[in-house]
Design a protein around this motif. Structure first.
Motif, PDB file in Angstrom:
ATOM      1  N   LYS A   6       0.852  -1.191   0.000  1.00 54.35           N
ATOM      2  CA  LYS A   6       0.000   0.000   0.000  1.00 54.35           C
ATOM      3  C   LYS A   6       0.887   1.239   0.000  1.00 54.35           C
ATOM      4  O   LYS A   6       1.727   1.419   0.887  1.00 54.35           O
ATOM      5  CB  LYS A   6      -0.890   0.030   1.238  1.00 54.35           C
ATOM      6  N   VAL A   7       0.662   2.096  -1.017  1.00 53.29           N
ATOM      7  CA  VAL A   7       1.472   3.301  -1.159  1.00 53.29           C
ATOM      8  C   VAL A   7       0.557   4.521  -1.202  1.00 53.29           C
ATOM      9  O   VAL A   7      -0.390   4.563  -1.994  1.00 53.29           O
ATOM     10  CB  VAL A   7       2.345   3.251  -2.427  1.00 53.29           C
ATOM     11  N   ALA A   8       0.857   5.507  -0.365  1.00 56.90           N
ATOM     12  CA  ALA A   8       0.014   6.700  -0.273  1.00 56.90           C
ATOM     13  C   ALA A   8       0.440   7.772  -1.269  1.00 56.90           C
ATOM     14  O   ALA A   8       1.630   8.057  -1.426  1.00 56.90           O
ATOM     15  CB  ALA A   8       0.053   7.274   1.138  1.00 56.90           C
TER      16      ALA A   8
ATOM     17  N   GLY B 190       9.601  15.280   7.103  1.00 61.93           N
ATOM     18  CA  GLY B 190      10.439  15.386   8.286  1.00 61.93           C
ATOM     19  C   GLY B 190       9.781  14.823   9.533  1.00 61.93           C
ATOM     20  O   GLY B 190      10.471  14.362  10.451  1.00 61.93           O
ATOM     21  N   ARG B 191       8.459  14.869   9.584  1.00 58.41           N
ATOM     22  CA  ARG B 191       7.757  14.297  10.739  1.00 58.41           C
ATOM     23  C   ARG B 191       7.945  12.788  10.802  1.00 58.41           C
ATOM     24  O   ARG B 191       8.270  12.223  11.853  1.00 58.41           O
ATOM     25  CB  ARG B 191       6.270  14.630  10.653  1.00 58.41           C
ATOM     26  N   ALA B 192       7.718  12.132   9.665  1.00 59.96           N
ATOM     27  CA  ALA B 192       7.841  10.674   9.627  1.00 59.96           C
ATOM     28  C   ALA B 192       9.286  10.231   9.827  1.00 59.96           C
ATOM     29  O   ALA B 192       9.557   9.207  10.467  1.00 59.96           O
ATOM     30  CB  ALA B 192       7.300  10.143   8.304  1.00 59.96           C
TER      31      ALA B 192
ATOM     32  N   ALA C 118      -0.338   7.879   9.019  1.00 61.02           N
ATOM     33  CA  ALA C 118      -0.653   6.637   8.311  1.00 61.02           C
ATOM     34  C   ALA C 118       0.563   5.717   8.243  1.00 61.02           C
ATOM     35  O   ALA C 118       0.439   4.487   8.350  1.00 61.02           O
ATOM     36  CB  ALA C 118      -1.169   6.947   6.910  1.00 61.02           C
ATOM     37  N   LEU C 119       1.753   6.291   8.075  1.00 59.07           N
ATOM     38  CA  LEU C 119       2.980   5.492   8.098  1.00 59.07           C
ATOM     39  C   LEU C 119       3.256   4.971   9.499  1.00 59.07           C
ATOM     40  O   LEU C 119       3.642   3.815   9.687  1.00 59.07           O
ATOM     41  CB  LEU C 119       4.158   6.340   7.603  1.00 59.07           C
ATOM     42  N   ALA C 120       3.020   5.833  10.491  1.00 57.89           N
ATOM     43  CA  ALA C 120       3.315   5.451  11.871  1.00 57.89           C
ATOM     44  C   ALA C 120       2.438   4.305  12.369  1.00 57.89           C
ATOM     45  O   ALA C 120       2.916   3.426  13.112  1.00 57.89           O
ATOM     46  CB  ALA C 120       3.163   6.664  12.785  1.00 57.89           C
ATOM     47  N   ASN C 121       1.158   4.302  11.950  1.00 58.63           N
ATOM     48  CA  ASN C 121       0.257   3.251  12.453  1.00 58.63           C
ATOM     49  C   ASN C 121       0.141   2.061  11.499  1.00 58.63           C
ATOM     50  O   ASN C 121      -0.660   1.148  11.735  1.00 58.63           O
ATOM     51  CB  ASN C 121      -1.127   3.824  12.775  1.00 58.63           C
TER      52      ASN C 121
END
Length: 364
Positions: A146-148, A204-206, A187-190
């Motif tokens: 899955k790619v956002a 930068g957040r991720a 979405a990447l984090a979870n």
């Protein structure tokens, strides 16, 4: 005799002033069309809009500018053509191409952000777990993942497609998920997505919380990619409102030049610039200062080769009504040319990072 000499001196002074770029232009009567509505996306690629507003460059030109939030450039096209939005920015995508093909009043007038070598501000990120386990080490390993992207058939999809090509894949080999850029880090984090095309400073957040790592930097996907262009809509394309459009670009160019410094086309050393970006992206200042820079051409030059490639991608995939498009008609240069006459050409401070790859002046 003394009076004659004084008058002569004054005439010479007036003549010299008239030769300075921009002097006298401000005296031209400005049409009153009310607030200039400008569409933006809360990413670094729109930094010149943020800086021009926060540092007073629009006000300096006599413009009352209001920024309006959008998810991507494509949704700006309809309100631009109807006079509900005056300026926008984003990809040369299907909505723009179709609007132009239908004869609607939307045109490209200059460049926004691009990604020549060293300016890979729109990376392909992958969840750290997948990289550290060795499950994903190259674009080829994204098959079935899955790619956002922020919007289907947009610039993020184009960049994803070009990245996947490096692994022998197409967008048909992955599951694309449409998620607004500001929601991608979570979405990447979870684990809701496995990868994402995510611009800085949001990337930068991720990266900062350790939930994702860079698989490819933006300039490793397509070097010199013209990520964004400036759109003018119906109202500014009307001949009687031309002066407004020129003044908008004067303010834009001043802001774009604020994004250059002694380190070469970055923004990190200017507190006011960083603050302006933080205000409109809602990203912490450390993430902005430590993020990867875009290139903002200080003379507004568009990378025509890249623009043609983006347009060709959308046409080849059947996303547009048109089977071909005349870029010379879609891109008009007279607004930018007059703005440059007023502010002068900019000489880049770092010679080896001065021009995007395969960039040429746009001929109108």
């Amino acid at each position: 005799m003394k009076k004659v000499r004084i008058i002569s001196i004054l005439l010479v002074a007036i003549l010299l002033l008239s030769m300075i770029p921009g002097v006298g232009a401000q005296d031209e009567e400005l049409p009153d069309i009310g607030t200039i509505k400008v569409g933006y996306i809360p990413i670094l690629g729109f930094a010149p809009y943020f800086v021009a507003l926060e540092r007073g460059y629009f006000a300096e030109q006599g413009l009352d500018v209001e920024l309006e939030l959008f998810r991507s450039g494509d949704p700006m096209i309809a309100p631009l053509s109807l006079g509900q939005l005056d300026v926008g920015g984003g990809e040369t995508g299907p909505a723009l191409i179709n609007a132009f093909n239908q004869g609607l009043d939307v045109r490209v007038v200059g460049s926004l952000a691009s990604q020549p070598a060293g300016f890979g501000a729109v990376p392909l990120l992958v969840r750290t777990e997948l990289i550290e386990s060795g499950e994903v080490t190259s674009p080829a390993d994204l098959a079935g993942k899955k790619v956002a992207v922020n919007i289907l058939r947009g610039n993020a999809e184009y960049l994803l497609a070009r990245a996947l090509e490096q692994g022998g894949l197409t967008i048909e080999d992955v599951e694309m998920v449409s998620i607004p850029f500001p929601e991608m880090p979570q979405a990447l984090a979870n684990g809701a997505v496995d990868a994402a095309i995510l611009p800085h400073p949001l990337a930068g957040r991720a990266l900062g919380d350790g939930s994702a790592q860079v698989l490819l930097n933006g300039d490793e996907i397509v070097e010199g990619a013209q990520n964004g262009v400036i759109y003018f809509g119906q109202r500014l394309l009307q001949p009687e409102n031309r002066e407004i459009g020129v003044r908008f670009l004067v303010a834009y160019l001043k802001a774009a030049r604020d994004l250059q410094d002694e380190e070469g086309f970055t923004f990190r050393t200017n507190d006011e610039v960083v603050s302006a970006i933080q205000t409109w992206t809602n990203v912490p200042e450390p993430a902005i200062r430590n993020g990867v820079a875009y290139f903002f051409d200080p003379n507004g030059v568009i990378n025509l080769d890249s623009t043609a490639d983006v347009v060709g991608y959308h046409i080849a995939n059947g996303y547009t009504e048109a089977s071909e498009i005349d870029l010379d008609a879609l891109i008009i240069t007279d607004f930018l040319e007059e703005a440059l006459e007023r502010v002068g050409e900019f000489e880049p401070p770092v010679a080896d990072a001065a021009e995007p790859a395969a960039t040429e002046e746009v001929e109108g």
